[in-house]
Motif scaffolding. Structure first.
Motif: not given
Length: 805
Positions: A416-417, A420
């Motif tokens: 997810e990082r 993002r």
């Protein structure tokens, strides 16, 4: 960092065009500043590899010889003056008609058939200079034994060399292998590491040498090995050629090996003459204050107590990470070599090399931060080469003092990082492919997390975003989509000081001033010229720990000296009026560690007035020109002000005024005292404007007063007023400008201030241009007379001013 593509190909296959390789490196790894094509101008038919078959004396000259060579197309005998030509050598040979660099003139010339001392010669055995490789021409260029006879020389030793600008924290990119890893990741090719295998003798290094690290905070790792019975001599042709490609001069096989491994791996090495290391003991410690040593460049150097030294049993033998000492230098008499490969704290090396003004290839790499695992690999590689090239025997074992050993660092990287930060989804198999290709160990833990271990040569990778940066470099910035920002932009934080600074800068430029940018560093001699001797604050500036030059040793506490220096420099090259300004900082000492950085606009005005054709007129600019410029600047910035007589150090009494806004003094307007101007080699009146931006920012009008363009003509009248000599001209103008009469606005400007013969004692005459600006009608003579009569009565009442008869 230079990168020969031929050397790069030893570790990774490069099957894409050179231009494409340069583009990919530019986009992902390092800027390719230039590309050099070595041998691109060599004629493929006329400059070839040849073999020397025989060498005989020249019949008519003792210094010349006759060399018979096989060019692949036949045998030729040519005259040769090189002392190192010998049968069996593979050499570079030029046939008649080839274009070569002349050994005498350094210019390109065509090789022609000629008789040399009675012997005809129609070819030439070449040196490096004739090929344009270097200035060396005392001997011929000897090629590798495996060179194919008759092959075009450009195919044998021609090359493409990139000149790269690398990042400040990537020491691994200062080695060919590090760049090969990047190229492998970019092209999907497997990287081949250099050979490291070697044999060891029965002698144990622990019995022959000792190493002690007394300051592990500056030296987290120190390794040492011993090579005995080395044969000092020239390096093989291939090694010399690679060093030359990288801009290094071959010296001897031992020194060349250390330089070669440094260029290959990015890890500096140092070779000591083992027999000259006193006590056969190495101690890594901080220097004693004032300790001295002569370095390899022959200079005696003094050290302070924060510099790290490599010492033997009796004293210093090297500056850690910078340069070795002269006493233990490897020479032609060296038989045993103690090889040091260590890891040092980057900040210490940077400080030492800067203070000593001694930048080296080693310090350049250490200060970028080398991985602590690199010394061990570099030792194995260097020992392999020592065995192959010097014939030395490698002592058994390795001394490895490792007080700064780090635990393996695992970075948890959520998928997810990645999304993002980058705004895109990268497939898991692509994440693992890229990171593995760069040397990372990457394991997927569940569908949403990666466990990543950076390789030993990448100490710069510490957090998940570092990993993401590497990932996207190789994956391709061009794959990031162009999208609009999500959400609302954050509100702009008000910064009145910055706003005032920019408004003043724009206003000064609009008023005809040219902006200059000066060094923020100065010296005490310059400060004393413009600072009051009683000003303890400005005469106690912060000093620079390691100044580049003595005149740049202190942080300036005023901009006046910098501007006057700039004015003096430009005055000599300029005819006419000169207007310069700078918006910079005064660095005023405080009780805290950091100074108060006070923003100031400082401007200087001087020279002669210019005609409408920008030709210099004889009349000098004066105080009122400077005041007019000040009015323009502050009016455009939306600031109302007044001036009051004042006295300041270095400024001319009677021609100095404080600039006042409300109750605050916000600057100074003055003529520089002639003695102060002369201290800067200025021989004409020069005027100073100084505005203190932080104080001014409080007086910027948020809502500007709007005055529409007049629809009706203004009426201009020149008045000559007689006032007391102590009455401020500014007060008189202020009264006139504040006068109103039935929608008629009054403006005024002074154009003369006369004091002299024909006036009553204690009086002066002010010549003022008055403009009556009606808002609703065209003024008649009667209107003007009535308004002016009321104005004169008010001036008499408030300023004691009367119309001069």
């Amino acid at each position: 960092m230079k990168l020969p593509v031929s050397w790069l190909r030893e570790y990774v296959d490069v099957d894409i065009p050179v231009d494409e390789l340069a583009r990919r490196l530019n986009d992902s790894t390092a800027e390719v500043e230039s590309v050099e094509y070595v041998g691109g101008e060599w004629d493929r038919e006329k400059i070839v590899v040849a073999e020397v078959l025989a060498v005989e004396p020249h019949p008519n000259a003792d210094a010349l010889r006759l060399a018979t060579v096989n060019t692949g197309a036949g045998e030729q005998t040519v005259v040769c003056g090189a002392p190192n030509v010998a049968p069996g050598q593979k050499v570079a040979f030029a046939l008649e008609g080839a274009s070569l660099v002349s050994g005498k003139t350094g210019k390109l010339e065509t090789l022609k058939r000629a008789k040399i001392r009675g012997v005809e010669s129609s070819g030439m055995v070449l040196s490096e200079k004739e090929l344009g490789l270097s200035d060396e021409h005392t001997g011929i260029l000897v090629l590798d034994e495996g060179a194919a006879v008759g092959r075009p020389l450009v195919d044998e030793i021609g090359d493409v060399v990139f000149d790269l600008s690398t990042w400040a924290n990537r020491a691994d990119l200062l080695g060919v292998l590090g760049l090969a890893r990047e190229v492998g990741a970019l092209t999907g090719k497997e990287v081949r590491e250099p050979q490291t295998g070697h044999r060891e003798s029965e002698a144990r290094i622990e019995d022959r040498a000792q190493v002690t690290v007394e300051d592990p905070d500056l030296c987290p790792r120190f390794t040492a090995s011993l090579i005995e019975d080395v044969q000092i001599g020239p390096s093989p042709a291939w090694l010399q050629e690679r060093l030359l490609r990288m801009g290094m001069r071959p010296i001897n096989n031992v020194v060349d090996i250390t330089n070669y491994v440094m260029l290959e791996l990015g890890q500096p090495l140092h070779a000591f003459d083992y027999d000259l290391v006193r006590g056969h003991r190495i101690v890594v410690r901080r220097a004693k204050q004032g300790e001295r040593m002569t370095t390899l460049d022959g200079i005696d150097r003094e050290f302070d107590s924060e510099m790290l030294l490599i010492c033997d049993g009796e004293g210093p033998v090297g500056i850690a990470g910078v340069m070795g000492g002269l006493e233990s230098e490897v020479t032609e008499n060296t038989r045993n070599v103690l090889l040091e490969i260590a890891n040092f704290y980057p900040g210490s090396i940077r400080r030492t090399s800067t203070l000593l003004k001694l930048r080296s290839e080693a310090s350049l790499r250490f200060e970028k931060g080398i991985g602590r695992g690199t010394p061990l690999f570099a030792q194995q590689r260097a020992l392999h080469l020592f065995e192959q090239i010097t014939g030395g025997r490698i002592a058994k074992g390795l001394i490895d003092v490792y007080p700064g050993k780090l635990e393996e660092h695992t970075i948890t990287l959520p998928a997810e990082r990645i999304e993002r930060v980058l705004g895109i989804h990268i497939p898991p198999d692509e994440v693992q492919r890229v990171l593995t290709a760069l040397g990372f160990r990457c394991e997927q833990q569940g569908p949403d997390t990666y466990l990543v271990q950076p390789p030993y040569w990448r100490p710069d990778v510490e957090i998940p975003d570092d990993v993401i940066e590497d990932l996207v470099r190789i994956y391709g910035y061009d794959k990031l989509p162009t999208t609009k920002p999500l959400g609302a932009l954050p509100p702009v934080e008000p910064n009145p000081v910055l706003d005032a600074r920019e408004s003043l800068r724009n206003a000064a430029v609009a008023a005809g001033f040219q902006e200059v940018i000066n060094y923020t560093l100065t010296d005490m001699a310059h400060l004393r010229k413009v600072v009051d001797p009683g000003d303890d604050l400005r005469l106690q500036p912060l000093s620079v720990v390691n100044p580049v030059a003595s005149r740049h040793s202190l942080l300036r506490t005023t901009l006046r000296g910098s501007l006057l220096t700039s004015y003096a420099t430009n005055q000599r090259q300029h005819d006419g009026g000169l207007r310069l300004f700078e918006i910079g900082f005064e660095y005023l000492p405080t009780e805290a560690d950091l100074p108060h950085e006070r923003p100031v606009l400082c401007a200087v005005v001087g020279g002669h007035r210019e005609s409408r054709w920008r030709r210099s007129e004889g009349e000098q600019l004066d105080f009122f020109d400077a005041k007019g410029a000040l009015e323009v600047i502050l009016d455009m910035a939306g600031i109302s002000f007044d001036v009051r007589p004042a006295s300041h150090f270095g400024l001319l009494e009677g021609h100095t005024a404080d600039i006042v806004c409300g109750k605050d003094t916000v600057g100074v307007l003055a003529q520089v005292h002639p003695e102060t101007a002369a201290a800067f080699d200025i021989d004409e009146p020069v005027f100073l404007i100084e505005l203190w931006v932080e104080d001014l920012a409080r007086h910027v009008r948020e809502d500007r007063e709007y005055t529409p363009v007049e629809r009706y003509p203004e009426v201009r009248v020149d008045l000559s007023l007689l006032v007391d000599i102590e009455t401020s001209a500014g007060d008189v103008v202020k009264v006139i400008r504040s006068h109103r009469a039935k929608n008629v606005r009054v403006e005024a400007d002074i154009f003369d201030d006369y004091r002299g013969a024909g006036l009553p004692d204690g009086n002066k005459a002010l010549a003022i241009s008055v403009r009556y600006c009606p808002a609703d009608r065209t003024l008649t003579e009667g209107d003007v007379a009535r308004i002016q009569d009321g104005l004169l009565k008010r001036l008499d009442k408030e300023c004691g001013a009367t119309l001069r008869q």
